[in-house]
Design a protein around this motif. Structure first.
Motif, short mmCIF file in Angstrom:
data_model
loop_
_atom_site.label_atom_id
_atom_site.label_comp_id
_atom_site.label_asym_id
_atom_site.label_seq_id
_atom_site.Cartn_x
_atom_site.Cartn_y
_atom_site.Cartn_z
N THR A 136 -84.70 -19.44 -67.72
CA THR A 136 -84.98 -20.83 -68.07
C THR A 136 -83.79 -21.47 -68.76
O THR A 136 -82.99 -20.80 -69.42
CB THR A 136 -86.21 -20.93 -68.99
N ILE A 137 -83.68 -22.78 -68.59
CA ILE A 137 -82.59 -23.54 -69.17
C ILE A 137 -83.11 -24.93 -69.54
O ILE A 137 -84.02 -25.44 -68.88
CB ILE A 137 -81.40 -23.65 -68.18
N LEU A 138 -82.57 -25.52 -70.60
CA LEU A 138 -82.97 -26.88 -71.00
C LEU A 138 -81.76 -27.69 -71.42
O LEU A 138 -80.83 -27.16 -72.03
CB LEU A 138 -83.96 -26.82 -72.17
N GLY A 139 -81.82 -28.98 -71.11
CA GLY A 139 -80.84 -29.93 -71.65
C GLY A 139 -81.35 -30.37 -73.02
O GLY A 139 -82.15 -31.31 -73.12
N ILE A 140 -80.89 -29.71 -74.06
CA ILE A 140 -81.47 -29.83 -75.40
C ILE A 140 -81.38 -31.25 -75.95
O ILE A 140 -82.33 -31.77 -76.56
CB ILE A 140 -80.78 -28.84 -76.37
N SER A 141 -80.26 -31.93 -75.76
CA SER A 141 -80.06 -33.22 -76.43
C SER A 141 -80.99 -34.32 -75.91
O SER A 141 -81.12 -35.37 -76.55
CB SER A 141 -78.60 -33.67 -76.29
N ASN A 142 -81.64 -34.08 -74.78
CA ASN A 142 -82.60 -35.09 -74.28
C ASN A 142 -83.74 -35.32 -75.27
O ASN A 142 -84.34 -36.39 -75.30
CB ASN A 142 -83.18 -34.65 -72.94
N VAL A 160 -75.80 -27.83 -74.17
CA VAL A 160 -75.61 -28.39 -75.51
C VAL A 160 -74.18 -28.88 -75.68
O VAL A 160 -73.32 -28.65 -74.83
CB VAL A 160 -75.91 -27.33 -76.60
N ASP A 161 -73.97 -29.52 -76.82
CA ASP A 161 -72.61 -29.85 -77.24
C ASP A 161 -72.15 -28.74 -78.19
O ASP A 161 -72.54 -28.72 -79.36
CB ASP A 161 -72.58 -31.21 -77.95
N PRO A 162 -71.33 -27.80 -77.73
CA PRO A 162 -70.95 -26.66 -78.57
C PRO A 162 -70.03 -27.04 -79.73
O PRO A 162 -69.83 -26.24 -80.64
CB PRO A 162 -70.23 -25.73 -77.58
N THR A 163 -69.48 -28.26 -79.68
CA THR A 163 -68.60 -28.70 -80.77
C THR A 163 -69.39 -29.28 -81.94
O THR A 163 -68.82 -29.57 -82.99
CB THR A 163 -67.59 -29.75 -80.27
N ASP A 164 -70.69 -29.47 -81.75
CA ASP A 164 -71.54 -30.03 -82.81
C ASP A 164 -71.79 -28.96 -83.87
O ASP A 164 -72.37 -27.90 -83.56
CB ASP A 164 -72.87 -30.48 -82.19
N PRO A 165 -71.41 -29.19 -85.12
CA PRO A 165 -71.61 -28.19 -86.18
C PRO A 165 -73.07 -27.77 -86.35
O PRO A 165 -73.36 -26.63 -86.70
CB PRO A 165 -71.10 -28.90 -87.45
N GLU A 166 -74.01 -28.72 -86.12
CA GLU A 166 -75.43 -28.40 -86.27
C GLU A 166 -75.90 -27.37 -85.23
O GLU A 166 -76.74 -26.52 -85.51
CB GLU A 166 -76.28 -29.67 -86.16
N ILE A 167 -75.34 -27.46 -84.03
CA ILE A 167 -75.67 -26.49 -82.99
C ILE A 167 -75.15 -25.11 -83.39
O ILE A 167 -75.86 -24.10 -83.24
CB ILE A 167 -75.07 -26.90 -81.62
N LYS A 168 -73.96 -25.08 -83.91
CA LYS A 168 -73.39 -23.80 -84.37
C LYS A 168 -74.26 -23.19 -85.48
O LYS A 168 -74.54 -21.99 -85.48
CB LYS A 168 -71.96 -24.01 -84.86
N LYS A 169 -74.67 -24.03 -86.43
CA LYS A 169 -75.53 -23.55 -87.51
C LYS A 169 -76.85 -23.00 -86.96
O LYS A 169 -77.36 -21.97 -87.43
CB LYS A 169 -75.83 -24.68 -88.50
N ALA A 170 -77.41 -23.69 -85.99
CA ALA A 170 -78.68 -23.27 -85.41
C ALA A 170 -78.57 -21.89 -84.77
O ALA A 170 -79.47 -21.05 -84.89
CB ALA A 170 -79.16 -24.29 -84.37
N LEU A 171 -77.46 -21.65 -84.10
CA LEU A 171 -77.27 -20.37 -83.42
C LEU A 171 -77.01 -19.23 -84.41
O LEU A 171 -77.29 -18.07 -84.12
CB LEU A 171 -76.10 -20.48 -82.43
N GLU A 172 -76.46 -19.58 -85.56
CA GLU A 172 -76.15 -18.56 -86.56
C GLU A 172 -77.24 -18.40 -87.62
O GLU A 172 -77.17 -17.50 -88.47
CB GLU A 172 -74.82 -18.92 -87.26
#
Length: 812
Positions: free
Chosen positions: A515-521, A550-562
Motif C-alpha cells: 500500500t502507498i498513500l499521498g500523505i500531504s493530500n 511525502v516531502d522528505p525535506t520537511d523537518p516534521e516528516i523526518k521527526k515523524a519517521l524518527e
C-alpha cells in the motif's frame, strides 16, 4: 514448459566457447566480418560448431554476435540481417541436431544509446527485434543477449526480444574486476532490472576471468533465484610472437567450472580465449553429484530474493517491512506556479534543486511529474527524466495520466521504476498495465473507477480486486502492486481521511499487495500542514502502510519517521485535535511551498570547476557566460576552471567513484564551456596542449572507446586528428608524416586485432618516425604495450593523463 527450460531445471548444461578466434584460425580476418561467414563460408562455421559438440557442449551459439543492422552497416551488409541470422541458425542446428540446443547470439550494437548516445531507445529496440525474429524463424531454442556493458542497451535488447519472440532469454552483462560494468552497474542492480523485465537466465560473460566471475555469481544469488550462466574468458591475453594468446589451460578452466557448479550455476561455457579443449575440460569437471540440482541448498544465500526492489543504473532500493518506502513528491507542478512556468519554458533550475535536496534528504524514490497544459508532454518527460537521473542516483516513480508520457519516461529511465499510476477504469487498465509489464515496472493502483472515488473501505477493496485481477492477467505479481486508497482531505471531514487508513490492512490481507498513500493530500485546504501531514503519516504506518509519497525535506516528516512508537489511540486523538485546531484557527489554507532558489552567480573559477565535476552542462554554460561577461580571460577560465574540474573527474573515475556516464556528462559540460571560451580567443592564439593522431586499428570496427577518448582529449585542449576505425598501418604512417603529431593513440577491442598495434609500431620505426605511441582498449594490457614499446592507456581518462605526461616529457 519450454523444452530448454525444462532441461535446465534437471541438470547443468554446458555452453560452447569462443567463435571469433576459431574463425581466425580458419583463415578469416576480422575485416572479412565474422557474421558474414554464415553465407560465405558455412562449412567452416559448421566445423567449429561440430568441434564444440564433440567436446561435450549441450548448447552451441549461432555465429551472429554482431549480426544486427547497426553493426552490419559497417560491412555494407545491413540489408542481409535476416539472411545471415537465418543461415547461422540452420548451420548450428545441422551441427548439433536434436541432441542439444541452439542458442541465438545477440551482441552489442557498437554504438552508445540514449541518454548517453545518439542511437534512440526505439532504434536500438528495432535493431535487436529484427535480429531476434530472424533467429527465432531460423529455429533457435533460446536467445542470449551477451557482452553488454550498458544496462540501458540491455533493457532495449530484452524488451525487443520479449516483444518479438516467444523464446527463453539469457541476459549477460560484462563486469570488471570490481564486479561492476564500466557504466557503474553492479550485479545486484542488473538482477533487479532484468528479473523485472522477465529474463529466464541471469548471466555474466567476457571481460574478466573465472576467478573474478565467482564474485559476480555470488552477488547474483543474493538477489534472485533465477538460473545463472557464466562464460568467462580464459584469463587475460598475452602476446606470444605476433599473436595474442589466452594462457589459462583447459585443466585450470575446468577446475573453475567445478567451483561454479558447486555454487549452483546452471550453464557453464567459455568466452574469449576458450576453445573445444576448454569445453571438454568443463564437461569432464561436472561430476555426477554436481550435475544434479539442489545439491548446494545448505549454503546460506539469497538474502533479499523475493523482495520488492527498485533500481537506478547504480543503486538498489529494497522495500523493507520495518520501515516505509519514501517517494519524494517535490517534482510535481500541481499547485506550484513557478514550476509550471519552468516546465513550459524548458528550464530545470527548480527541478535540479528539488531533485538534489530530496536525494540529500535520503528519499528512496523520486516521483517525476511534469504534467502541465500546452506542452508536448512525452518529449518533456524524456528530457526531464534524462536530466534528473544525471544528478540523482535514486530510482524513479514515473508519474503521468498520459500513457504516451509514461512510456517516454519508462524508456528513458535506466533502471526499475514505479509506474504512477493505473486506476480501475477500463481504459486505464488496458493502457497502463501492459506498459508496466513491458518495462518491468511496479505499479501504483489508484482506487477510483468510472463512478469516482468510493467512500467506504469495502468499496475500495472492490476496485482493488478488479485492478489486481487485471494486473495478474498481464503477468504482474501482487507484490509489485502498490495500492493507493486515496487520501481525502481532513478539511472535508476526519472520518473520510480515517476510512482510507481502515482499508490498508483489509486490502493487504486479502490481496497480498503493498500500500502507498499521498500523505500531504490530508492537509489540503488547511493551515499548519506540516504537522498534520506528519501525524497522518504516523497513523498510516500504524495501520501497516508500506510506502508514502511525502516531502522528505520537511523537518516534521523526518521527526515523524524518527519518533518513538505511540499507540494508535493516542495518534488518532492527536490527529483529530490538530485538525480541529486548524479549522478553529481562522488562518488561511497553506499553499504548497515553492522551492527557494539560490541566485546562481559566478564568483570564482571554483564554481566552474564544481559544475564540471557535477556534469551540470546548464550550470557550466551559465557560469562561463557570466565569467566572460565580467571580462575574465577565456584561457584562464579553461586552465583554472574547466580543466581542473575534469581532472577531478578523472581521479574519481580511477578510484571507481565515478563511472562512464559521469565522465561523459562532465566531458560534455566541459566541452560546451570550452566552446564558449574558444569563441572569445582570437584565431591563432588558442592554446593547444598538443596534436594527437587517433585511430582504431585495421580489422576493428569498434569505435565507442576511441570516440570517448577523442572527446576528452579535445575538451582538455588537445588538437585531435581522428582517422576513424579499421585503419590500416600504412594510412596511419602516411597521416603521421603529413600531420606531424606529438602523440599517436591506437585503440582495439578484439584480441584478434590487437596485434595490429605492434605492426603499426614497427612501420613507424621503419619510416623513422619517432612519435610517442600509446595503445588502449578492452583487451590491451600493460604487458602487451611494454612488449611493443608503447605507452599504455588503461581507459579514456587515463589517455588524457598519459598524453599530458608525454607532452611534459617532450618539453624537457
Amino acid at each position: 514448459m519450454n523444452k530448454f527450460l525444462e532441461e535446465l531445471n534437471k541438470r547443468i548444461l554446458v555452453m560452447d566457447g569462443a567463435m571469433g578466434t576459431q574463425l581466425m584460425d580458419g583463415g578469416v580476418r576480422p575485416e572479412d566480418c565474422f557474421d558474414a561467414q554464415n553465407i560465405k563460408n558455412p562449412k567452416l562455421v559448421e566445423s567449429i560448431h561440430k568441434a564444440y559438440v564433440a567436446a561435450g557442449a549441450d548448447i552451441i551459439e549461432t555465429n551472429t554476435f554482431g549480426a544486427n543492422q547497426i553493426k552490419l552497416t559497417d560491412y555494407k551488409l545491413d540489408k542481409q540481417v535476416r539472411e545471415i541470422n537465418l543461415e547461422a541458425a540452420k548451420i548450428a542446428r545441422k551441427a548439433i541436431g536434436q541432441k542439444g540446443f541452439v542458442c541465438g547470439s545477440i551482441g552489442p550494437l557498437g554504438k552508445m544509446i540514449d541518454p548517453l548516445g545518439e542511437v534512440t531507445f526505439d532504434q536500438a529496440c528495432q535493431a535487436f527485434a529484427e535480429q531476434a525474429k530472424a533467429l527465432e524463424d531460423g529455429g533457435v531454442d533460446v536467445i542470449s543477449v551477451e557482452t553488454i556493458s550498458d544496462l540501458q542497451e540491455m533493457r532495449a535488447a530484452v524488451i525487443a526480444v520479449k516483444n518479438e519472440t516467444k523464446l527463453p532469454l539469457i541476459a549477460s552483462l560484462t563486469y570488471d574486476d570490481g564486479e561492476k560494468t564500466i557504466y557503474g552497474t553492479s550485479a545486484e542492480v542488473a538482477v533487479v532490472v532484468l528479473e523485472a523485465l522477465g529474463v529466464d537466465v541471469i548471466a555474466a560473460n567476457c571481460s574478466i576471468g573465472p576467478e573474478g566471475m565467482l564474485k559476480v555469481v555470488k552477488a547474483f544469488q543474493t538477489m534472485s533465484s533465477l538460473p545463472v550462466m557464466v562464460m568467462p574468458n580464459a584469463g587475460m591475453p598475452e602476446l606470444v610472437g605476433n599473436k595474442a594468446v589466452y594462457k589459462m589451460t583447459p585443466k585450470k578452466f575446468g577446475w573453475f567450472a567445478a567451483k561454479f557448479a558447486k555454487l549452483g550455476v546452471r550453464i557453464i561455457g567459455g568466452c574469449c580465449g576458450t576453445g573445444p579443449e576448454h569445453i571438454r575440460a568443463v564437461k569432464k569437471s561436472l561430476k555426477p553429484e554436481t550435475k544434479r540440482l539442489g545439491f548446494n541448498d545448505t549454503e546460506p544465500r539469497r538474502s533479499v530474493a523475493g523482495s520488492v526492489c527498485f533500481a537506478s543504473r547504480t543503486r538498489v532500493v529494497v522495500v523493507e517491512e520495518s520501515k516505509p518506502l519514501l517517494v519524494g513528491e517535490r517534482i510535481n507542478p500541481t499547485g506550484r506556479k513557478a514550476l509550471q512556468e519552468e516546465i513550459k519554458t524548458g528550464k530545470v533550475q527548480i527541478i535540479r534543486a528539488d531533485a538534489a535536496s530530496q536525494t540529500k534528504a535520503g528519499v528512496d524514490l523520486l516521483d517525476v511529474n511534469i504534467s502541465v497544459p500546452e506542452i508536448h508532454e512525452a518529449e518533456v518527460m524524456h528530457s526531464v527524466v534524462k536530466f534528473v537521473q544525471s544528478i540523482s542516483d535514486c530510482p524513479f516513480s514515473i508519474d503521468s495520466p498520459s500513457a504516451h508520457s509514461l512510456e517516454a519516461g519508462l524508456k528513458t529511465f535506466c533502471g526499475r521504476a514505479l509506474l504512477n499510476s493505473v486506476n480501475g477504469k477500463k481504459e486505464s487498465l488496458e493502457k497502463m498495465l501492459p506498459l508496466a509489464r513491458k518495462y518491468g515496472a511496479a505499479v501504483i493502483a489508484l482506487l477510483l473507477d468510472e463512478h469516482g472515488i468510493p467512500k467506504s473501505a469495502t468499496d475500495r477493496l472492490r476496485i482493488a480486486e478488479r485492478i489486481v485481477r487485471a494486473a495478474h492477467e498481464v503477468g504482474i505479481d501482487s507484490k509489485d502492486i502498490f495500492v493507493d486508497n486515496l487520501v481525502m482531505t481532513a478539511a472535508i471531514g476526519v472520518s473520510e481521511a480515517l476510512e482510507t487508513l481502515k482499508a490498508i490492512p483489509m486490502i493487504k490481507e486479502k490481496l497480498g499487495v503493498k500500500t502507498i498513500l499521498g500523505i500531504s493530500n490530508v492537509s489540503h485546504g488547511l493551515p499548519n500542514r506540516a504537522k498534520l501531514n506528519a501525524l497522518y503519516l504516523r497513523l498510516a504506518i500504524s495501520f501497516g502502510l508500506d510506502a508514502a509519497i511525502v516531502d522528505p525535506t520537511d523537518p516534521e516528516i523526518k521527526k515523524a519517521l524518527e519518533a518513538k512508537p505511540m499507540s494508535r489511540e493516542k495518534l488518532l486523538r492527536s490527529f483529530k485535535e490538530e485538525v480541529a485546531a486548524a479549522k478553529r484557527s481562522g488562518k488561511p489554507a497553506e499553499k504548497k511551498k515553492e522551492t527557494e532558489l539560490k541566485v546562481l552567480k559566478f564568483k570564482s573559477f571554483q564554481d566552474i570547476k564544481a559544475a564540471v565535476i557535477d556534469g551540470d552542462l546548464d550550470l557550466v554554460v551559465l557560469f562561463v557566460e557570466q565569467a566572460l561577461a565580467k571580462g575574465r580571460d577565456p584561457q584562464k577560465i579553461i586552465d583554472q576552471g574547466l580543466v581542473p574540474g575534469m581532472e577531478v573527474v578523472g581521479r574519481k573515475f580511477n578510484r571507481k567513484e565515478f563511472f562512464l556516464p559521469q565522465v561523459i556528462e562532465s566531458a560534455e559540460a566541459m566541452g560546451k564551456g570550452f566552446e564558449l571560451c574558444k569563441a572569445k580567443i582570437p584565431q591563432g592564439k588558442i592554446k593547444s596542449l598538443g596534436k594527437v593522431l587517433l585511430a582504431t586499428v585495421k580489422g576493428d570496427i569498434h569505435d565507442i572507446g576511441k570516440n570517448i577518448v577523442k572527446m576528452l582529449l579535445e575538451n582538455n585542449g588537445f588538437t585531435v586528428i581522428d582517422l576513424g576505425k579499421d585503419v590500416p598501418p600504412e594510412k596511419i604512417v602516411e597521416a603521421a608524416k603529413k600531420e606531424k603529431p606529438d602523440v599517436i593513440a591506437l585503440s582495439a577491442l578484439l584480441t584478434t586485432t590487437m596485434v595490429e598495434m605492434g605492426i603499426v609500431e614497427a612501420e613507424l620505426k621503419k619510416a623513422k618516425l619517432a612519435v610517442p605511441l600509446f595503445v588502449g582498449g578492452a583487451v590491451v594490457t600493460k604487458g602487451y604495450a611494454d612488449r611493443i614499446g608503447a605507452y599504455y592507456g588503461m581507459d579514456a581518462v587515463g589517455a588524457v593523463s598519459l598524453s599530458k605526461k608525454i607532452m611534459k616529457a617532450a618539453a624537457k
